[in-house]
Every structure is written in structure tokens, then in C-alpha cells.
Enzyme design. Sequence first.
Site, mmCIF file in Angstrom:
data_model
loop_
_atom_site.group_PDB
_atom_site.id
_atom_site.type_symbol
_atom_site.label_atom_id
_atom_site.label_comp_id
_atom_site.label_asym_id
_atom_site.label_seq_id
_atom_site.Cartn_x
_atom_site.Cartn_y
_atom_site.Cartn_z
ATOM 1 N N TYR A 62 -17.521 -18.495 26.190
ATOM 2 C CA TYR A 62 -16.791 -17.718 25.183
ATOM 3 C C TYR A 62 -15.695 -16.913 25.851
ATOM 4 C CZ TYR A 62 -17.717 -17.924 20.284
ATOM 5 O OH TYR A 62 -17.692 -18.316 18.980
ATOM 6 N N GLU A 64 -12.878 -14.973 23.879
ATOM 7 C CA GLU A 64 -11.906 -14.409 22.923
ATOM 8 C C GLU A 64 -10.995 -13.418 23.628
ATOM 9 O OE1 GLU A 64 -14.111 -12.841 19.658
ATOM 10 O OE2 GLU A 64 -14.649 -14.836 18.958
ATOM 11 N N ASP A 239 8.337 -27.378 13.767
ATOM 12 C CA ASP A 239 7.053 -28.033 14.016
ATOM 13 C C ASP A 239 7.371 -29.390 14.642
ATOM 14 O OD1 ASP A 239 4.705 -29.429 13.928
ATOM 15 O OD2 ASP A 239 4.248 -28.983 11.831
ATOM 16 N N THR A 268 1.441 -30.265 18.022
ATOM 17 C CA THR A 268 0.123 -30.774 18.406
ATOM 18 C C THR A 268 0.272 -31.252 19.846
ATOM 19 O OG1 THR A 268 0.712 -32.982 17.624
ATOM 20 C CG2 THR A 268 -0.516 -31.597 16.095
ATOM 21 N N LYS A 271 -0.311 -36.215 19.934
ATOM 22 C CA LYS A 271 0.439 -37.347 19.359
ATOM 23 C C LYS A 271 1.337 -37.922 20.462
ATOM 24 C CE LYS A 271 0.425 -34.840 15.010
ATOM 25 N NZ LYS A 271 -0.168 -35.267 13.775
ATOM 26 N N ARG A 277 -6.752 -33.542 21.613
ATOM 27 C CA ARG A 277 -6.467 -33.030 20.259
ATOM 28 C C ARG A 277 -6.349 -31.524 20.343
ATOM 29 N NH1 ARG A 277 -7.054 -37.122 16.868
ATOM 30 N NH2 ARG A 277 -6.237 -35.834 15.197
HETATM 31 N N1 PLP Z 1 2.359 -30.769 11.753
HETATM 32 C C1 PLP Z 1 2.795 -32.018 11.623
HETATM 33 C C2 PLP Z 1 4.276 -32.266 11.509
HETATM 34 C C3 PLP Z 1 1.897 -33.088 11.595
HETATM 35 O O1 PLP Z 1 2.344 -34.339 11.435
HETATM 36 C C4 PLP Z 1 0.504 -32.803 11.698
HETATM 37 C C5 PLP Z 1 -0.510 -33.878 11.671
HETATM 38 O O2 PLP Z 1 -0.467 -34.860 11.104
HETATM 39 C C6 PLP Z 1 0.090 -31.475 11.814
HETATM 40 C C7 PLP Z 1 1.041 -30.484 11.839
HETATM 41 C C8 PLP Z 1 -1.360 -31.110 11.841
HETATM 42 O O3 PLP Z 1 -1.963 -31.412 13.046
HETATM 43 P P1 PLP Z 1 -3.539 -31.404 13.193
HETATM 44 O O4 PLP Z 1 -4.050 -32.606 12.513
HETATM 45 O O5 PLP Z 1 -3.766 -31.399 14.672
HETATM 46 O O6 PLP Z 1 -4.053 -30.133 12.576
#
Ligand code: PLP
Length: 466
Positions: A62, A64, A239, A268, A271, A277
Site C-alpha cells: 500500500y 497512498e 487525451d 493510456t 495502446k 494497462r
Molecule cells: N481515452 C481514449 C481516447 C480512449 O480511446 C480510451 C479507451 O478506449 C480511454 C480514454 C479509456 O481508457 P481505459 O480503457 O484504459 O480506461
Amino acid sequence: AKTASAAYQSALEVIVAVEPNVAGAIRAELADQRSSLKLIASENYASPAVLLTMGNWLSDKYAEGTIGHRFYAACQNIDTVEQLAADHAKALFGAPHAYVQPHSGIDANLVAFWAILAQRVESPALAEAGAKHVNDLSEDDWQTLRKALGDQRALGMSLDAGGHLTHGFRPNISGKMFHQSSYGTNPETGLLDYDDVAAKAREFRPLVLIAGYSAYPRRIDFAKMREIADEVGATLMVDMAHFAGLVAGKVFTGDFDPVPHAHVTTTTTHKSLRGPRGGLVLCQPEYADAVDRGCPMVLGGPLGNVMAAKAVALAEARQPMFATYAQNVAANAVTLAEGLMRRGARLVTGGTDNHLALIDVSTFGLTGRQAESALLDSGIVTNRNAIPRDPNGAWYTSGVRIGMPALTSRGFGAAEFDQVAELIVDVLSSTTPAAAPSGGSSKAKYVLADGVAAKTHAAANELLEA
Ligand code: PLP
């Protein structure tokens, strides 16, 4: 990699002794992934080093808090891996600050949204009330602040243009946090229209302008998006979950690299970046303190094992080999796109300049659902996806999204991707819609001509074994 894989497989015997069905599912997943063409744009193959880093004793701890400032004792090893991951992320992306605790992309976006609200709405309210912390506010001031926090606006890309649910849409908490409006793409070209984004931003006056996508097959000019954000006083949040690997590998540079232009960038790690993950947040210094409060604001205790695996993946991404990989992903996308179009397929925007392409399967007389299923029967794993102004909605759709990161990791190049294009068009042109049994939807039913599935599967295996 082969030795590591063999060692991992024999270690599975430890799981067999406890719950053989789980070991069975792990082995079956490996077999499935090895025997089909993985073209899901959000998937990849993490290296054995990354996989091994996820399964160990760091998971038991843990921690935090933040590096060197934990609410638990004996966190020195978690400090080490979190610092390494943050340092690699900063160096790789040229970011002033990195927060590597988010457990996924959704969590990274949630951290970013709360950090923006804290920086833009909460901090000024605290200053005005002469308070240092929300707990010091009077009940009246706290109620006023809560109302102000709930009254903010976010502007992002529409879902059918390729945006993501976490960009302010109703099924996600972001749609409940913000009043949302969206920008789409030009009906003729399918491309993002920056003048339209600017006009919408001027009218809507968002606190947050969101750029980024899951299914838009083109790069975005983030310098232009920042200009728009600045004009209306919005925070630019990018994002880059899908295309972080292309940023890391310097396919997207200058105006197309989001990190120097955005106030806050989320991603993320699993990908195109090819890590475990998870998620992470990069930001400009003025957002750093608020971002670091992700746990406990919206995150549970950090996953030490996954942060360690992020450090390993980010270290891999800093190697010259990763830049070559990213360039190959983009080149392979062009090969596949051109191969598909040459054989008569229509692509949204007429091509790609990132890692994915979106086929409009209505020209084959199919829904996305029918096309996805026929391809899957043939050993080609894709996913259906809405296209702009999709008449079939988000469930059946008229599109199929294909992505190159995973097969590029398996060593596919131009010759293989051209053959993949041939296989895809062959399956789609051999599929016809079929009548549904009473009560069912015909949008899901299809017939694939005899022998095509087996022939395609065999050709896919040949490509995979070459
Ligand atoms: N943002 C975008 C642009 C995505 O394509 C995705 C996933 O498909 C996410 C966020 C969410 O990611 P996660 O599935 O790891 O929560």
C-alpha cells in the site's frame, strides 16, 4: 523473448495447482492471439519484460500519497518505481510534470478533470474566502463552491466523429460533471474543421477544451487547438490515449505533438505505447499540485507493480527501436489504407495519418456488426465503430475500425499489410446481409460465402507463421 515466454509458460503450472481453469484461459488467450490477425486499434503486445514486471511483490504494497510523501510506512521501493516511471515519462514526452498513478485511461481523464476544476475553480474560491483548504470553508461558502464546480462546461469531439465517452458524454461521469457540447468533422472531407471548433468554443465558452479521439484517423494540429483555447480562456486538455506511441516515437512532432501545447495531457499506457494497462497524466507546472492529488481524490491506492511496468515500458519507448516501431506503425497504416482503397473500400477521410483507419462498410451493403462478425469468423479481429452521422447508430454502426500497432509489434511490414488488405476486402465482398428470425434485428445477421472463412483463416495463419 522466446526464453522469457517459455519460462512464463512453465510458471503457469503454479496457477494450474490452484485454479486450472484460469491457467487454461491464459493459455487459450495466447493461442487465440497467436492464431488471428489482431487489428483492434487500441490493443498491442506488451513485451515479456513489461508482463513480468506486473506479476510480483510490488503488488502487495500500500502506498497512498506521492513520492516521498506517503500515508504508509516502508514505501521506499514504490517510491523508486514511481520516480522511475515519472522520470521516463517526462524525458520521453518532454513534459514538465508526470503523474503515473492512474489505473486506466478513464482514471487519467478523471484526475485531469478534477485537477482542472481544482486549479481553475476551487483555488480562486479558496483565495477569495481567505481559506487554505476546503475544510476551512464555512458551510455557505462550501455550498457555493460545490455549485460552481458543478456548473462548468467542457467541449470535446463528438462520438460519431471519433471522440471518447470520457470527454463529457452522458454514460460517463464526465457527462455528469460538466455541461457538454461537441464539435464534429466536415461532412464532405470528414476532417476536423478548426474554424468550426473556434466558432463553437466562442459560443459555448468551455472551461475545458478537449482534443483527442478513439476513432479519428488523422492527426490533430494542437497548436491551433491551443490558440482556440487561449482565445476563450479554456484549459486545453489532450487525451492522447490512442496515439501516445506516435508521440513517443516522434511521428507526431511540432504542432502535432500535444505535450508542449496542452495544459494537461492524458494517456493510456497500453495502446500504441505498448505498456501495461494503465494511464498517466502529463501537465504544465501550474497544474502539478492538483494533478498529484489524484489519489485520494478519485483514485485508490497506486498499483506499485503496474507503475513499475510503466517504468519498464517507458524505458523501452525511449530506445531508438521504439521510434522505428512507431514510424512503421504509421507507414503500415498508409499501406493498409491504400491497399483497401485500391480494392474498392471507402475509408472515412479517404485515408489515415495515424495508426488507424475506419472502413465505411455500407459500400459492401453491410452494417459494422455484420462486417465485424464475418471478419472474426475468418480470423481477423477488428471492432465495429460508428462513422460520422452514422445511420445505424453506435450499436450496429456502419464502420469497422482497424489499427496497426499490434501486428506491427509482430513484425508485419508493407508486404504483409497489403495481403491483410486483400483478405479484408475478400471477406467483406463475400458477405451478404441475411434475414433475421422474427423479433431479431437483421442488422446483425449475415452469410459468408462457403469456404471463405476457412481460406482466410489459413492465409492469416500463414502470415503469422512466416
Ligand atoms: N481515452 C481514449 C481516447 C480512449 O480511446 C480510451 C479507451 O478506449 C480511454 C480514454 C479509456 O481508457 P481505459 O480503457 O484504459 O480506461
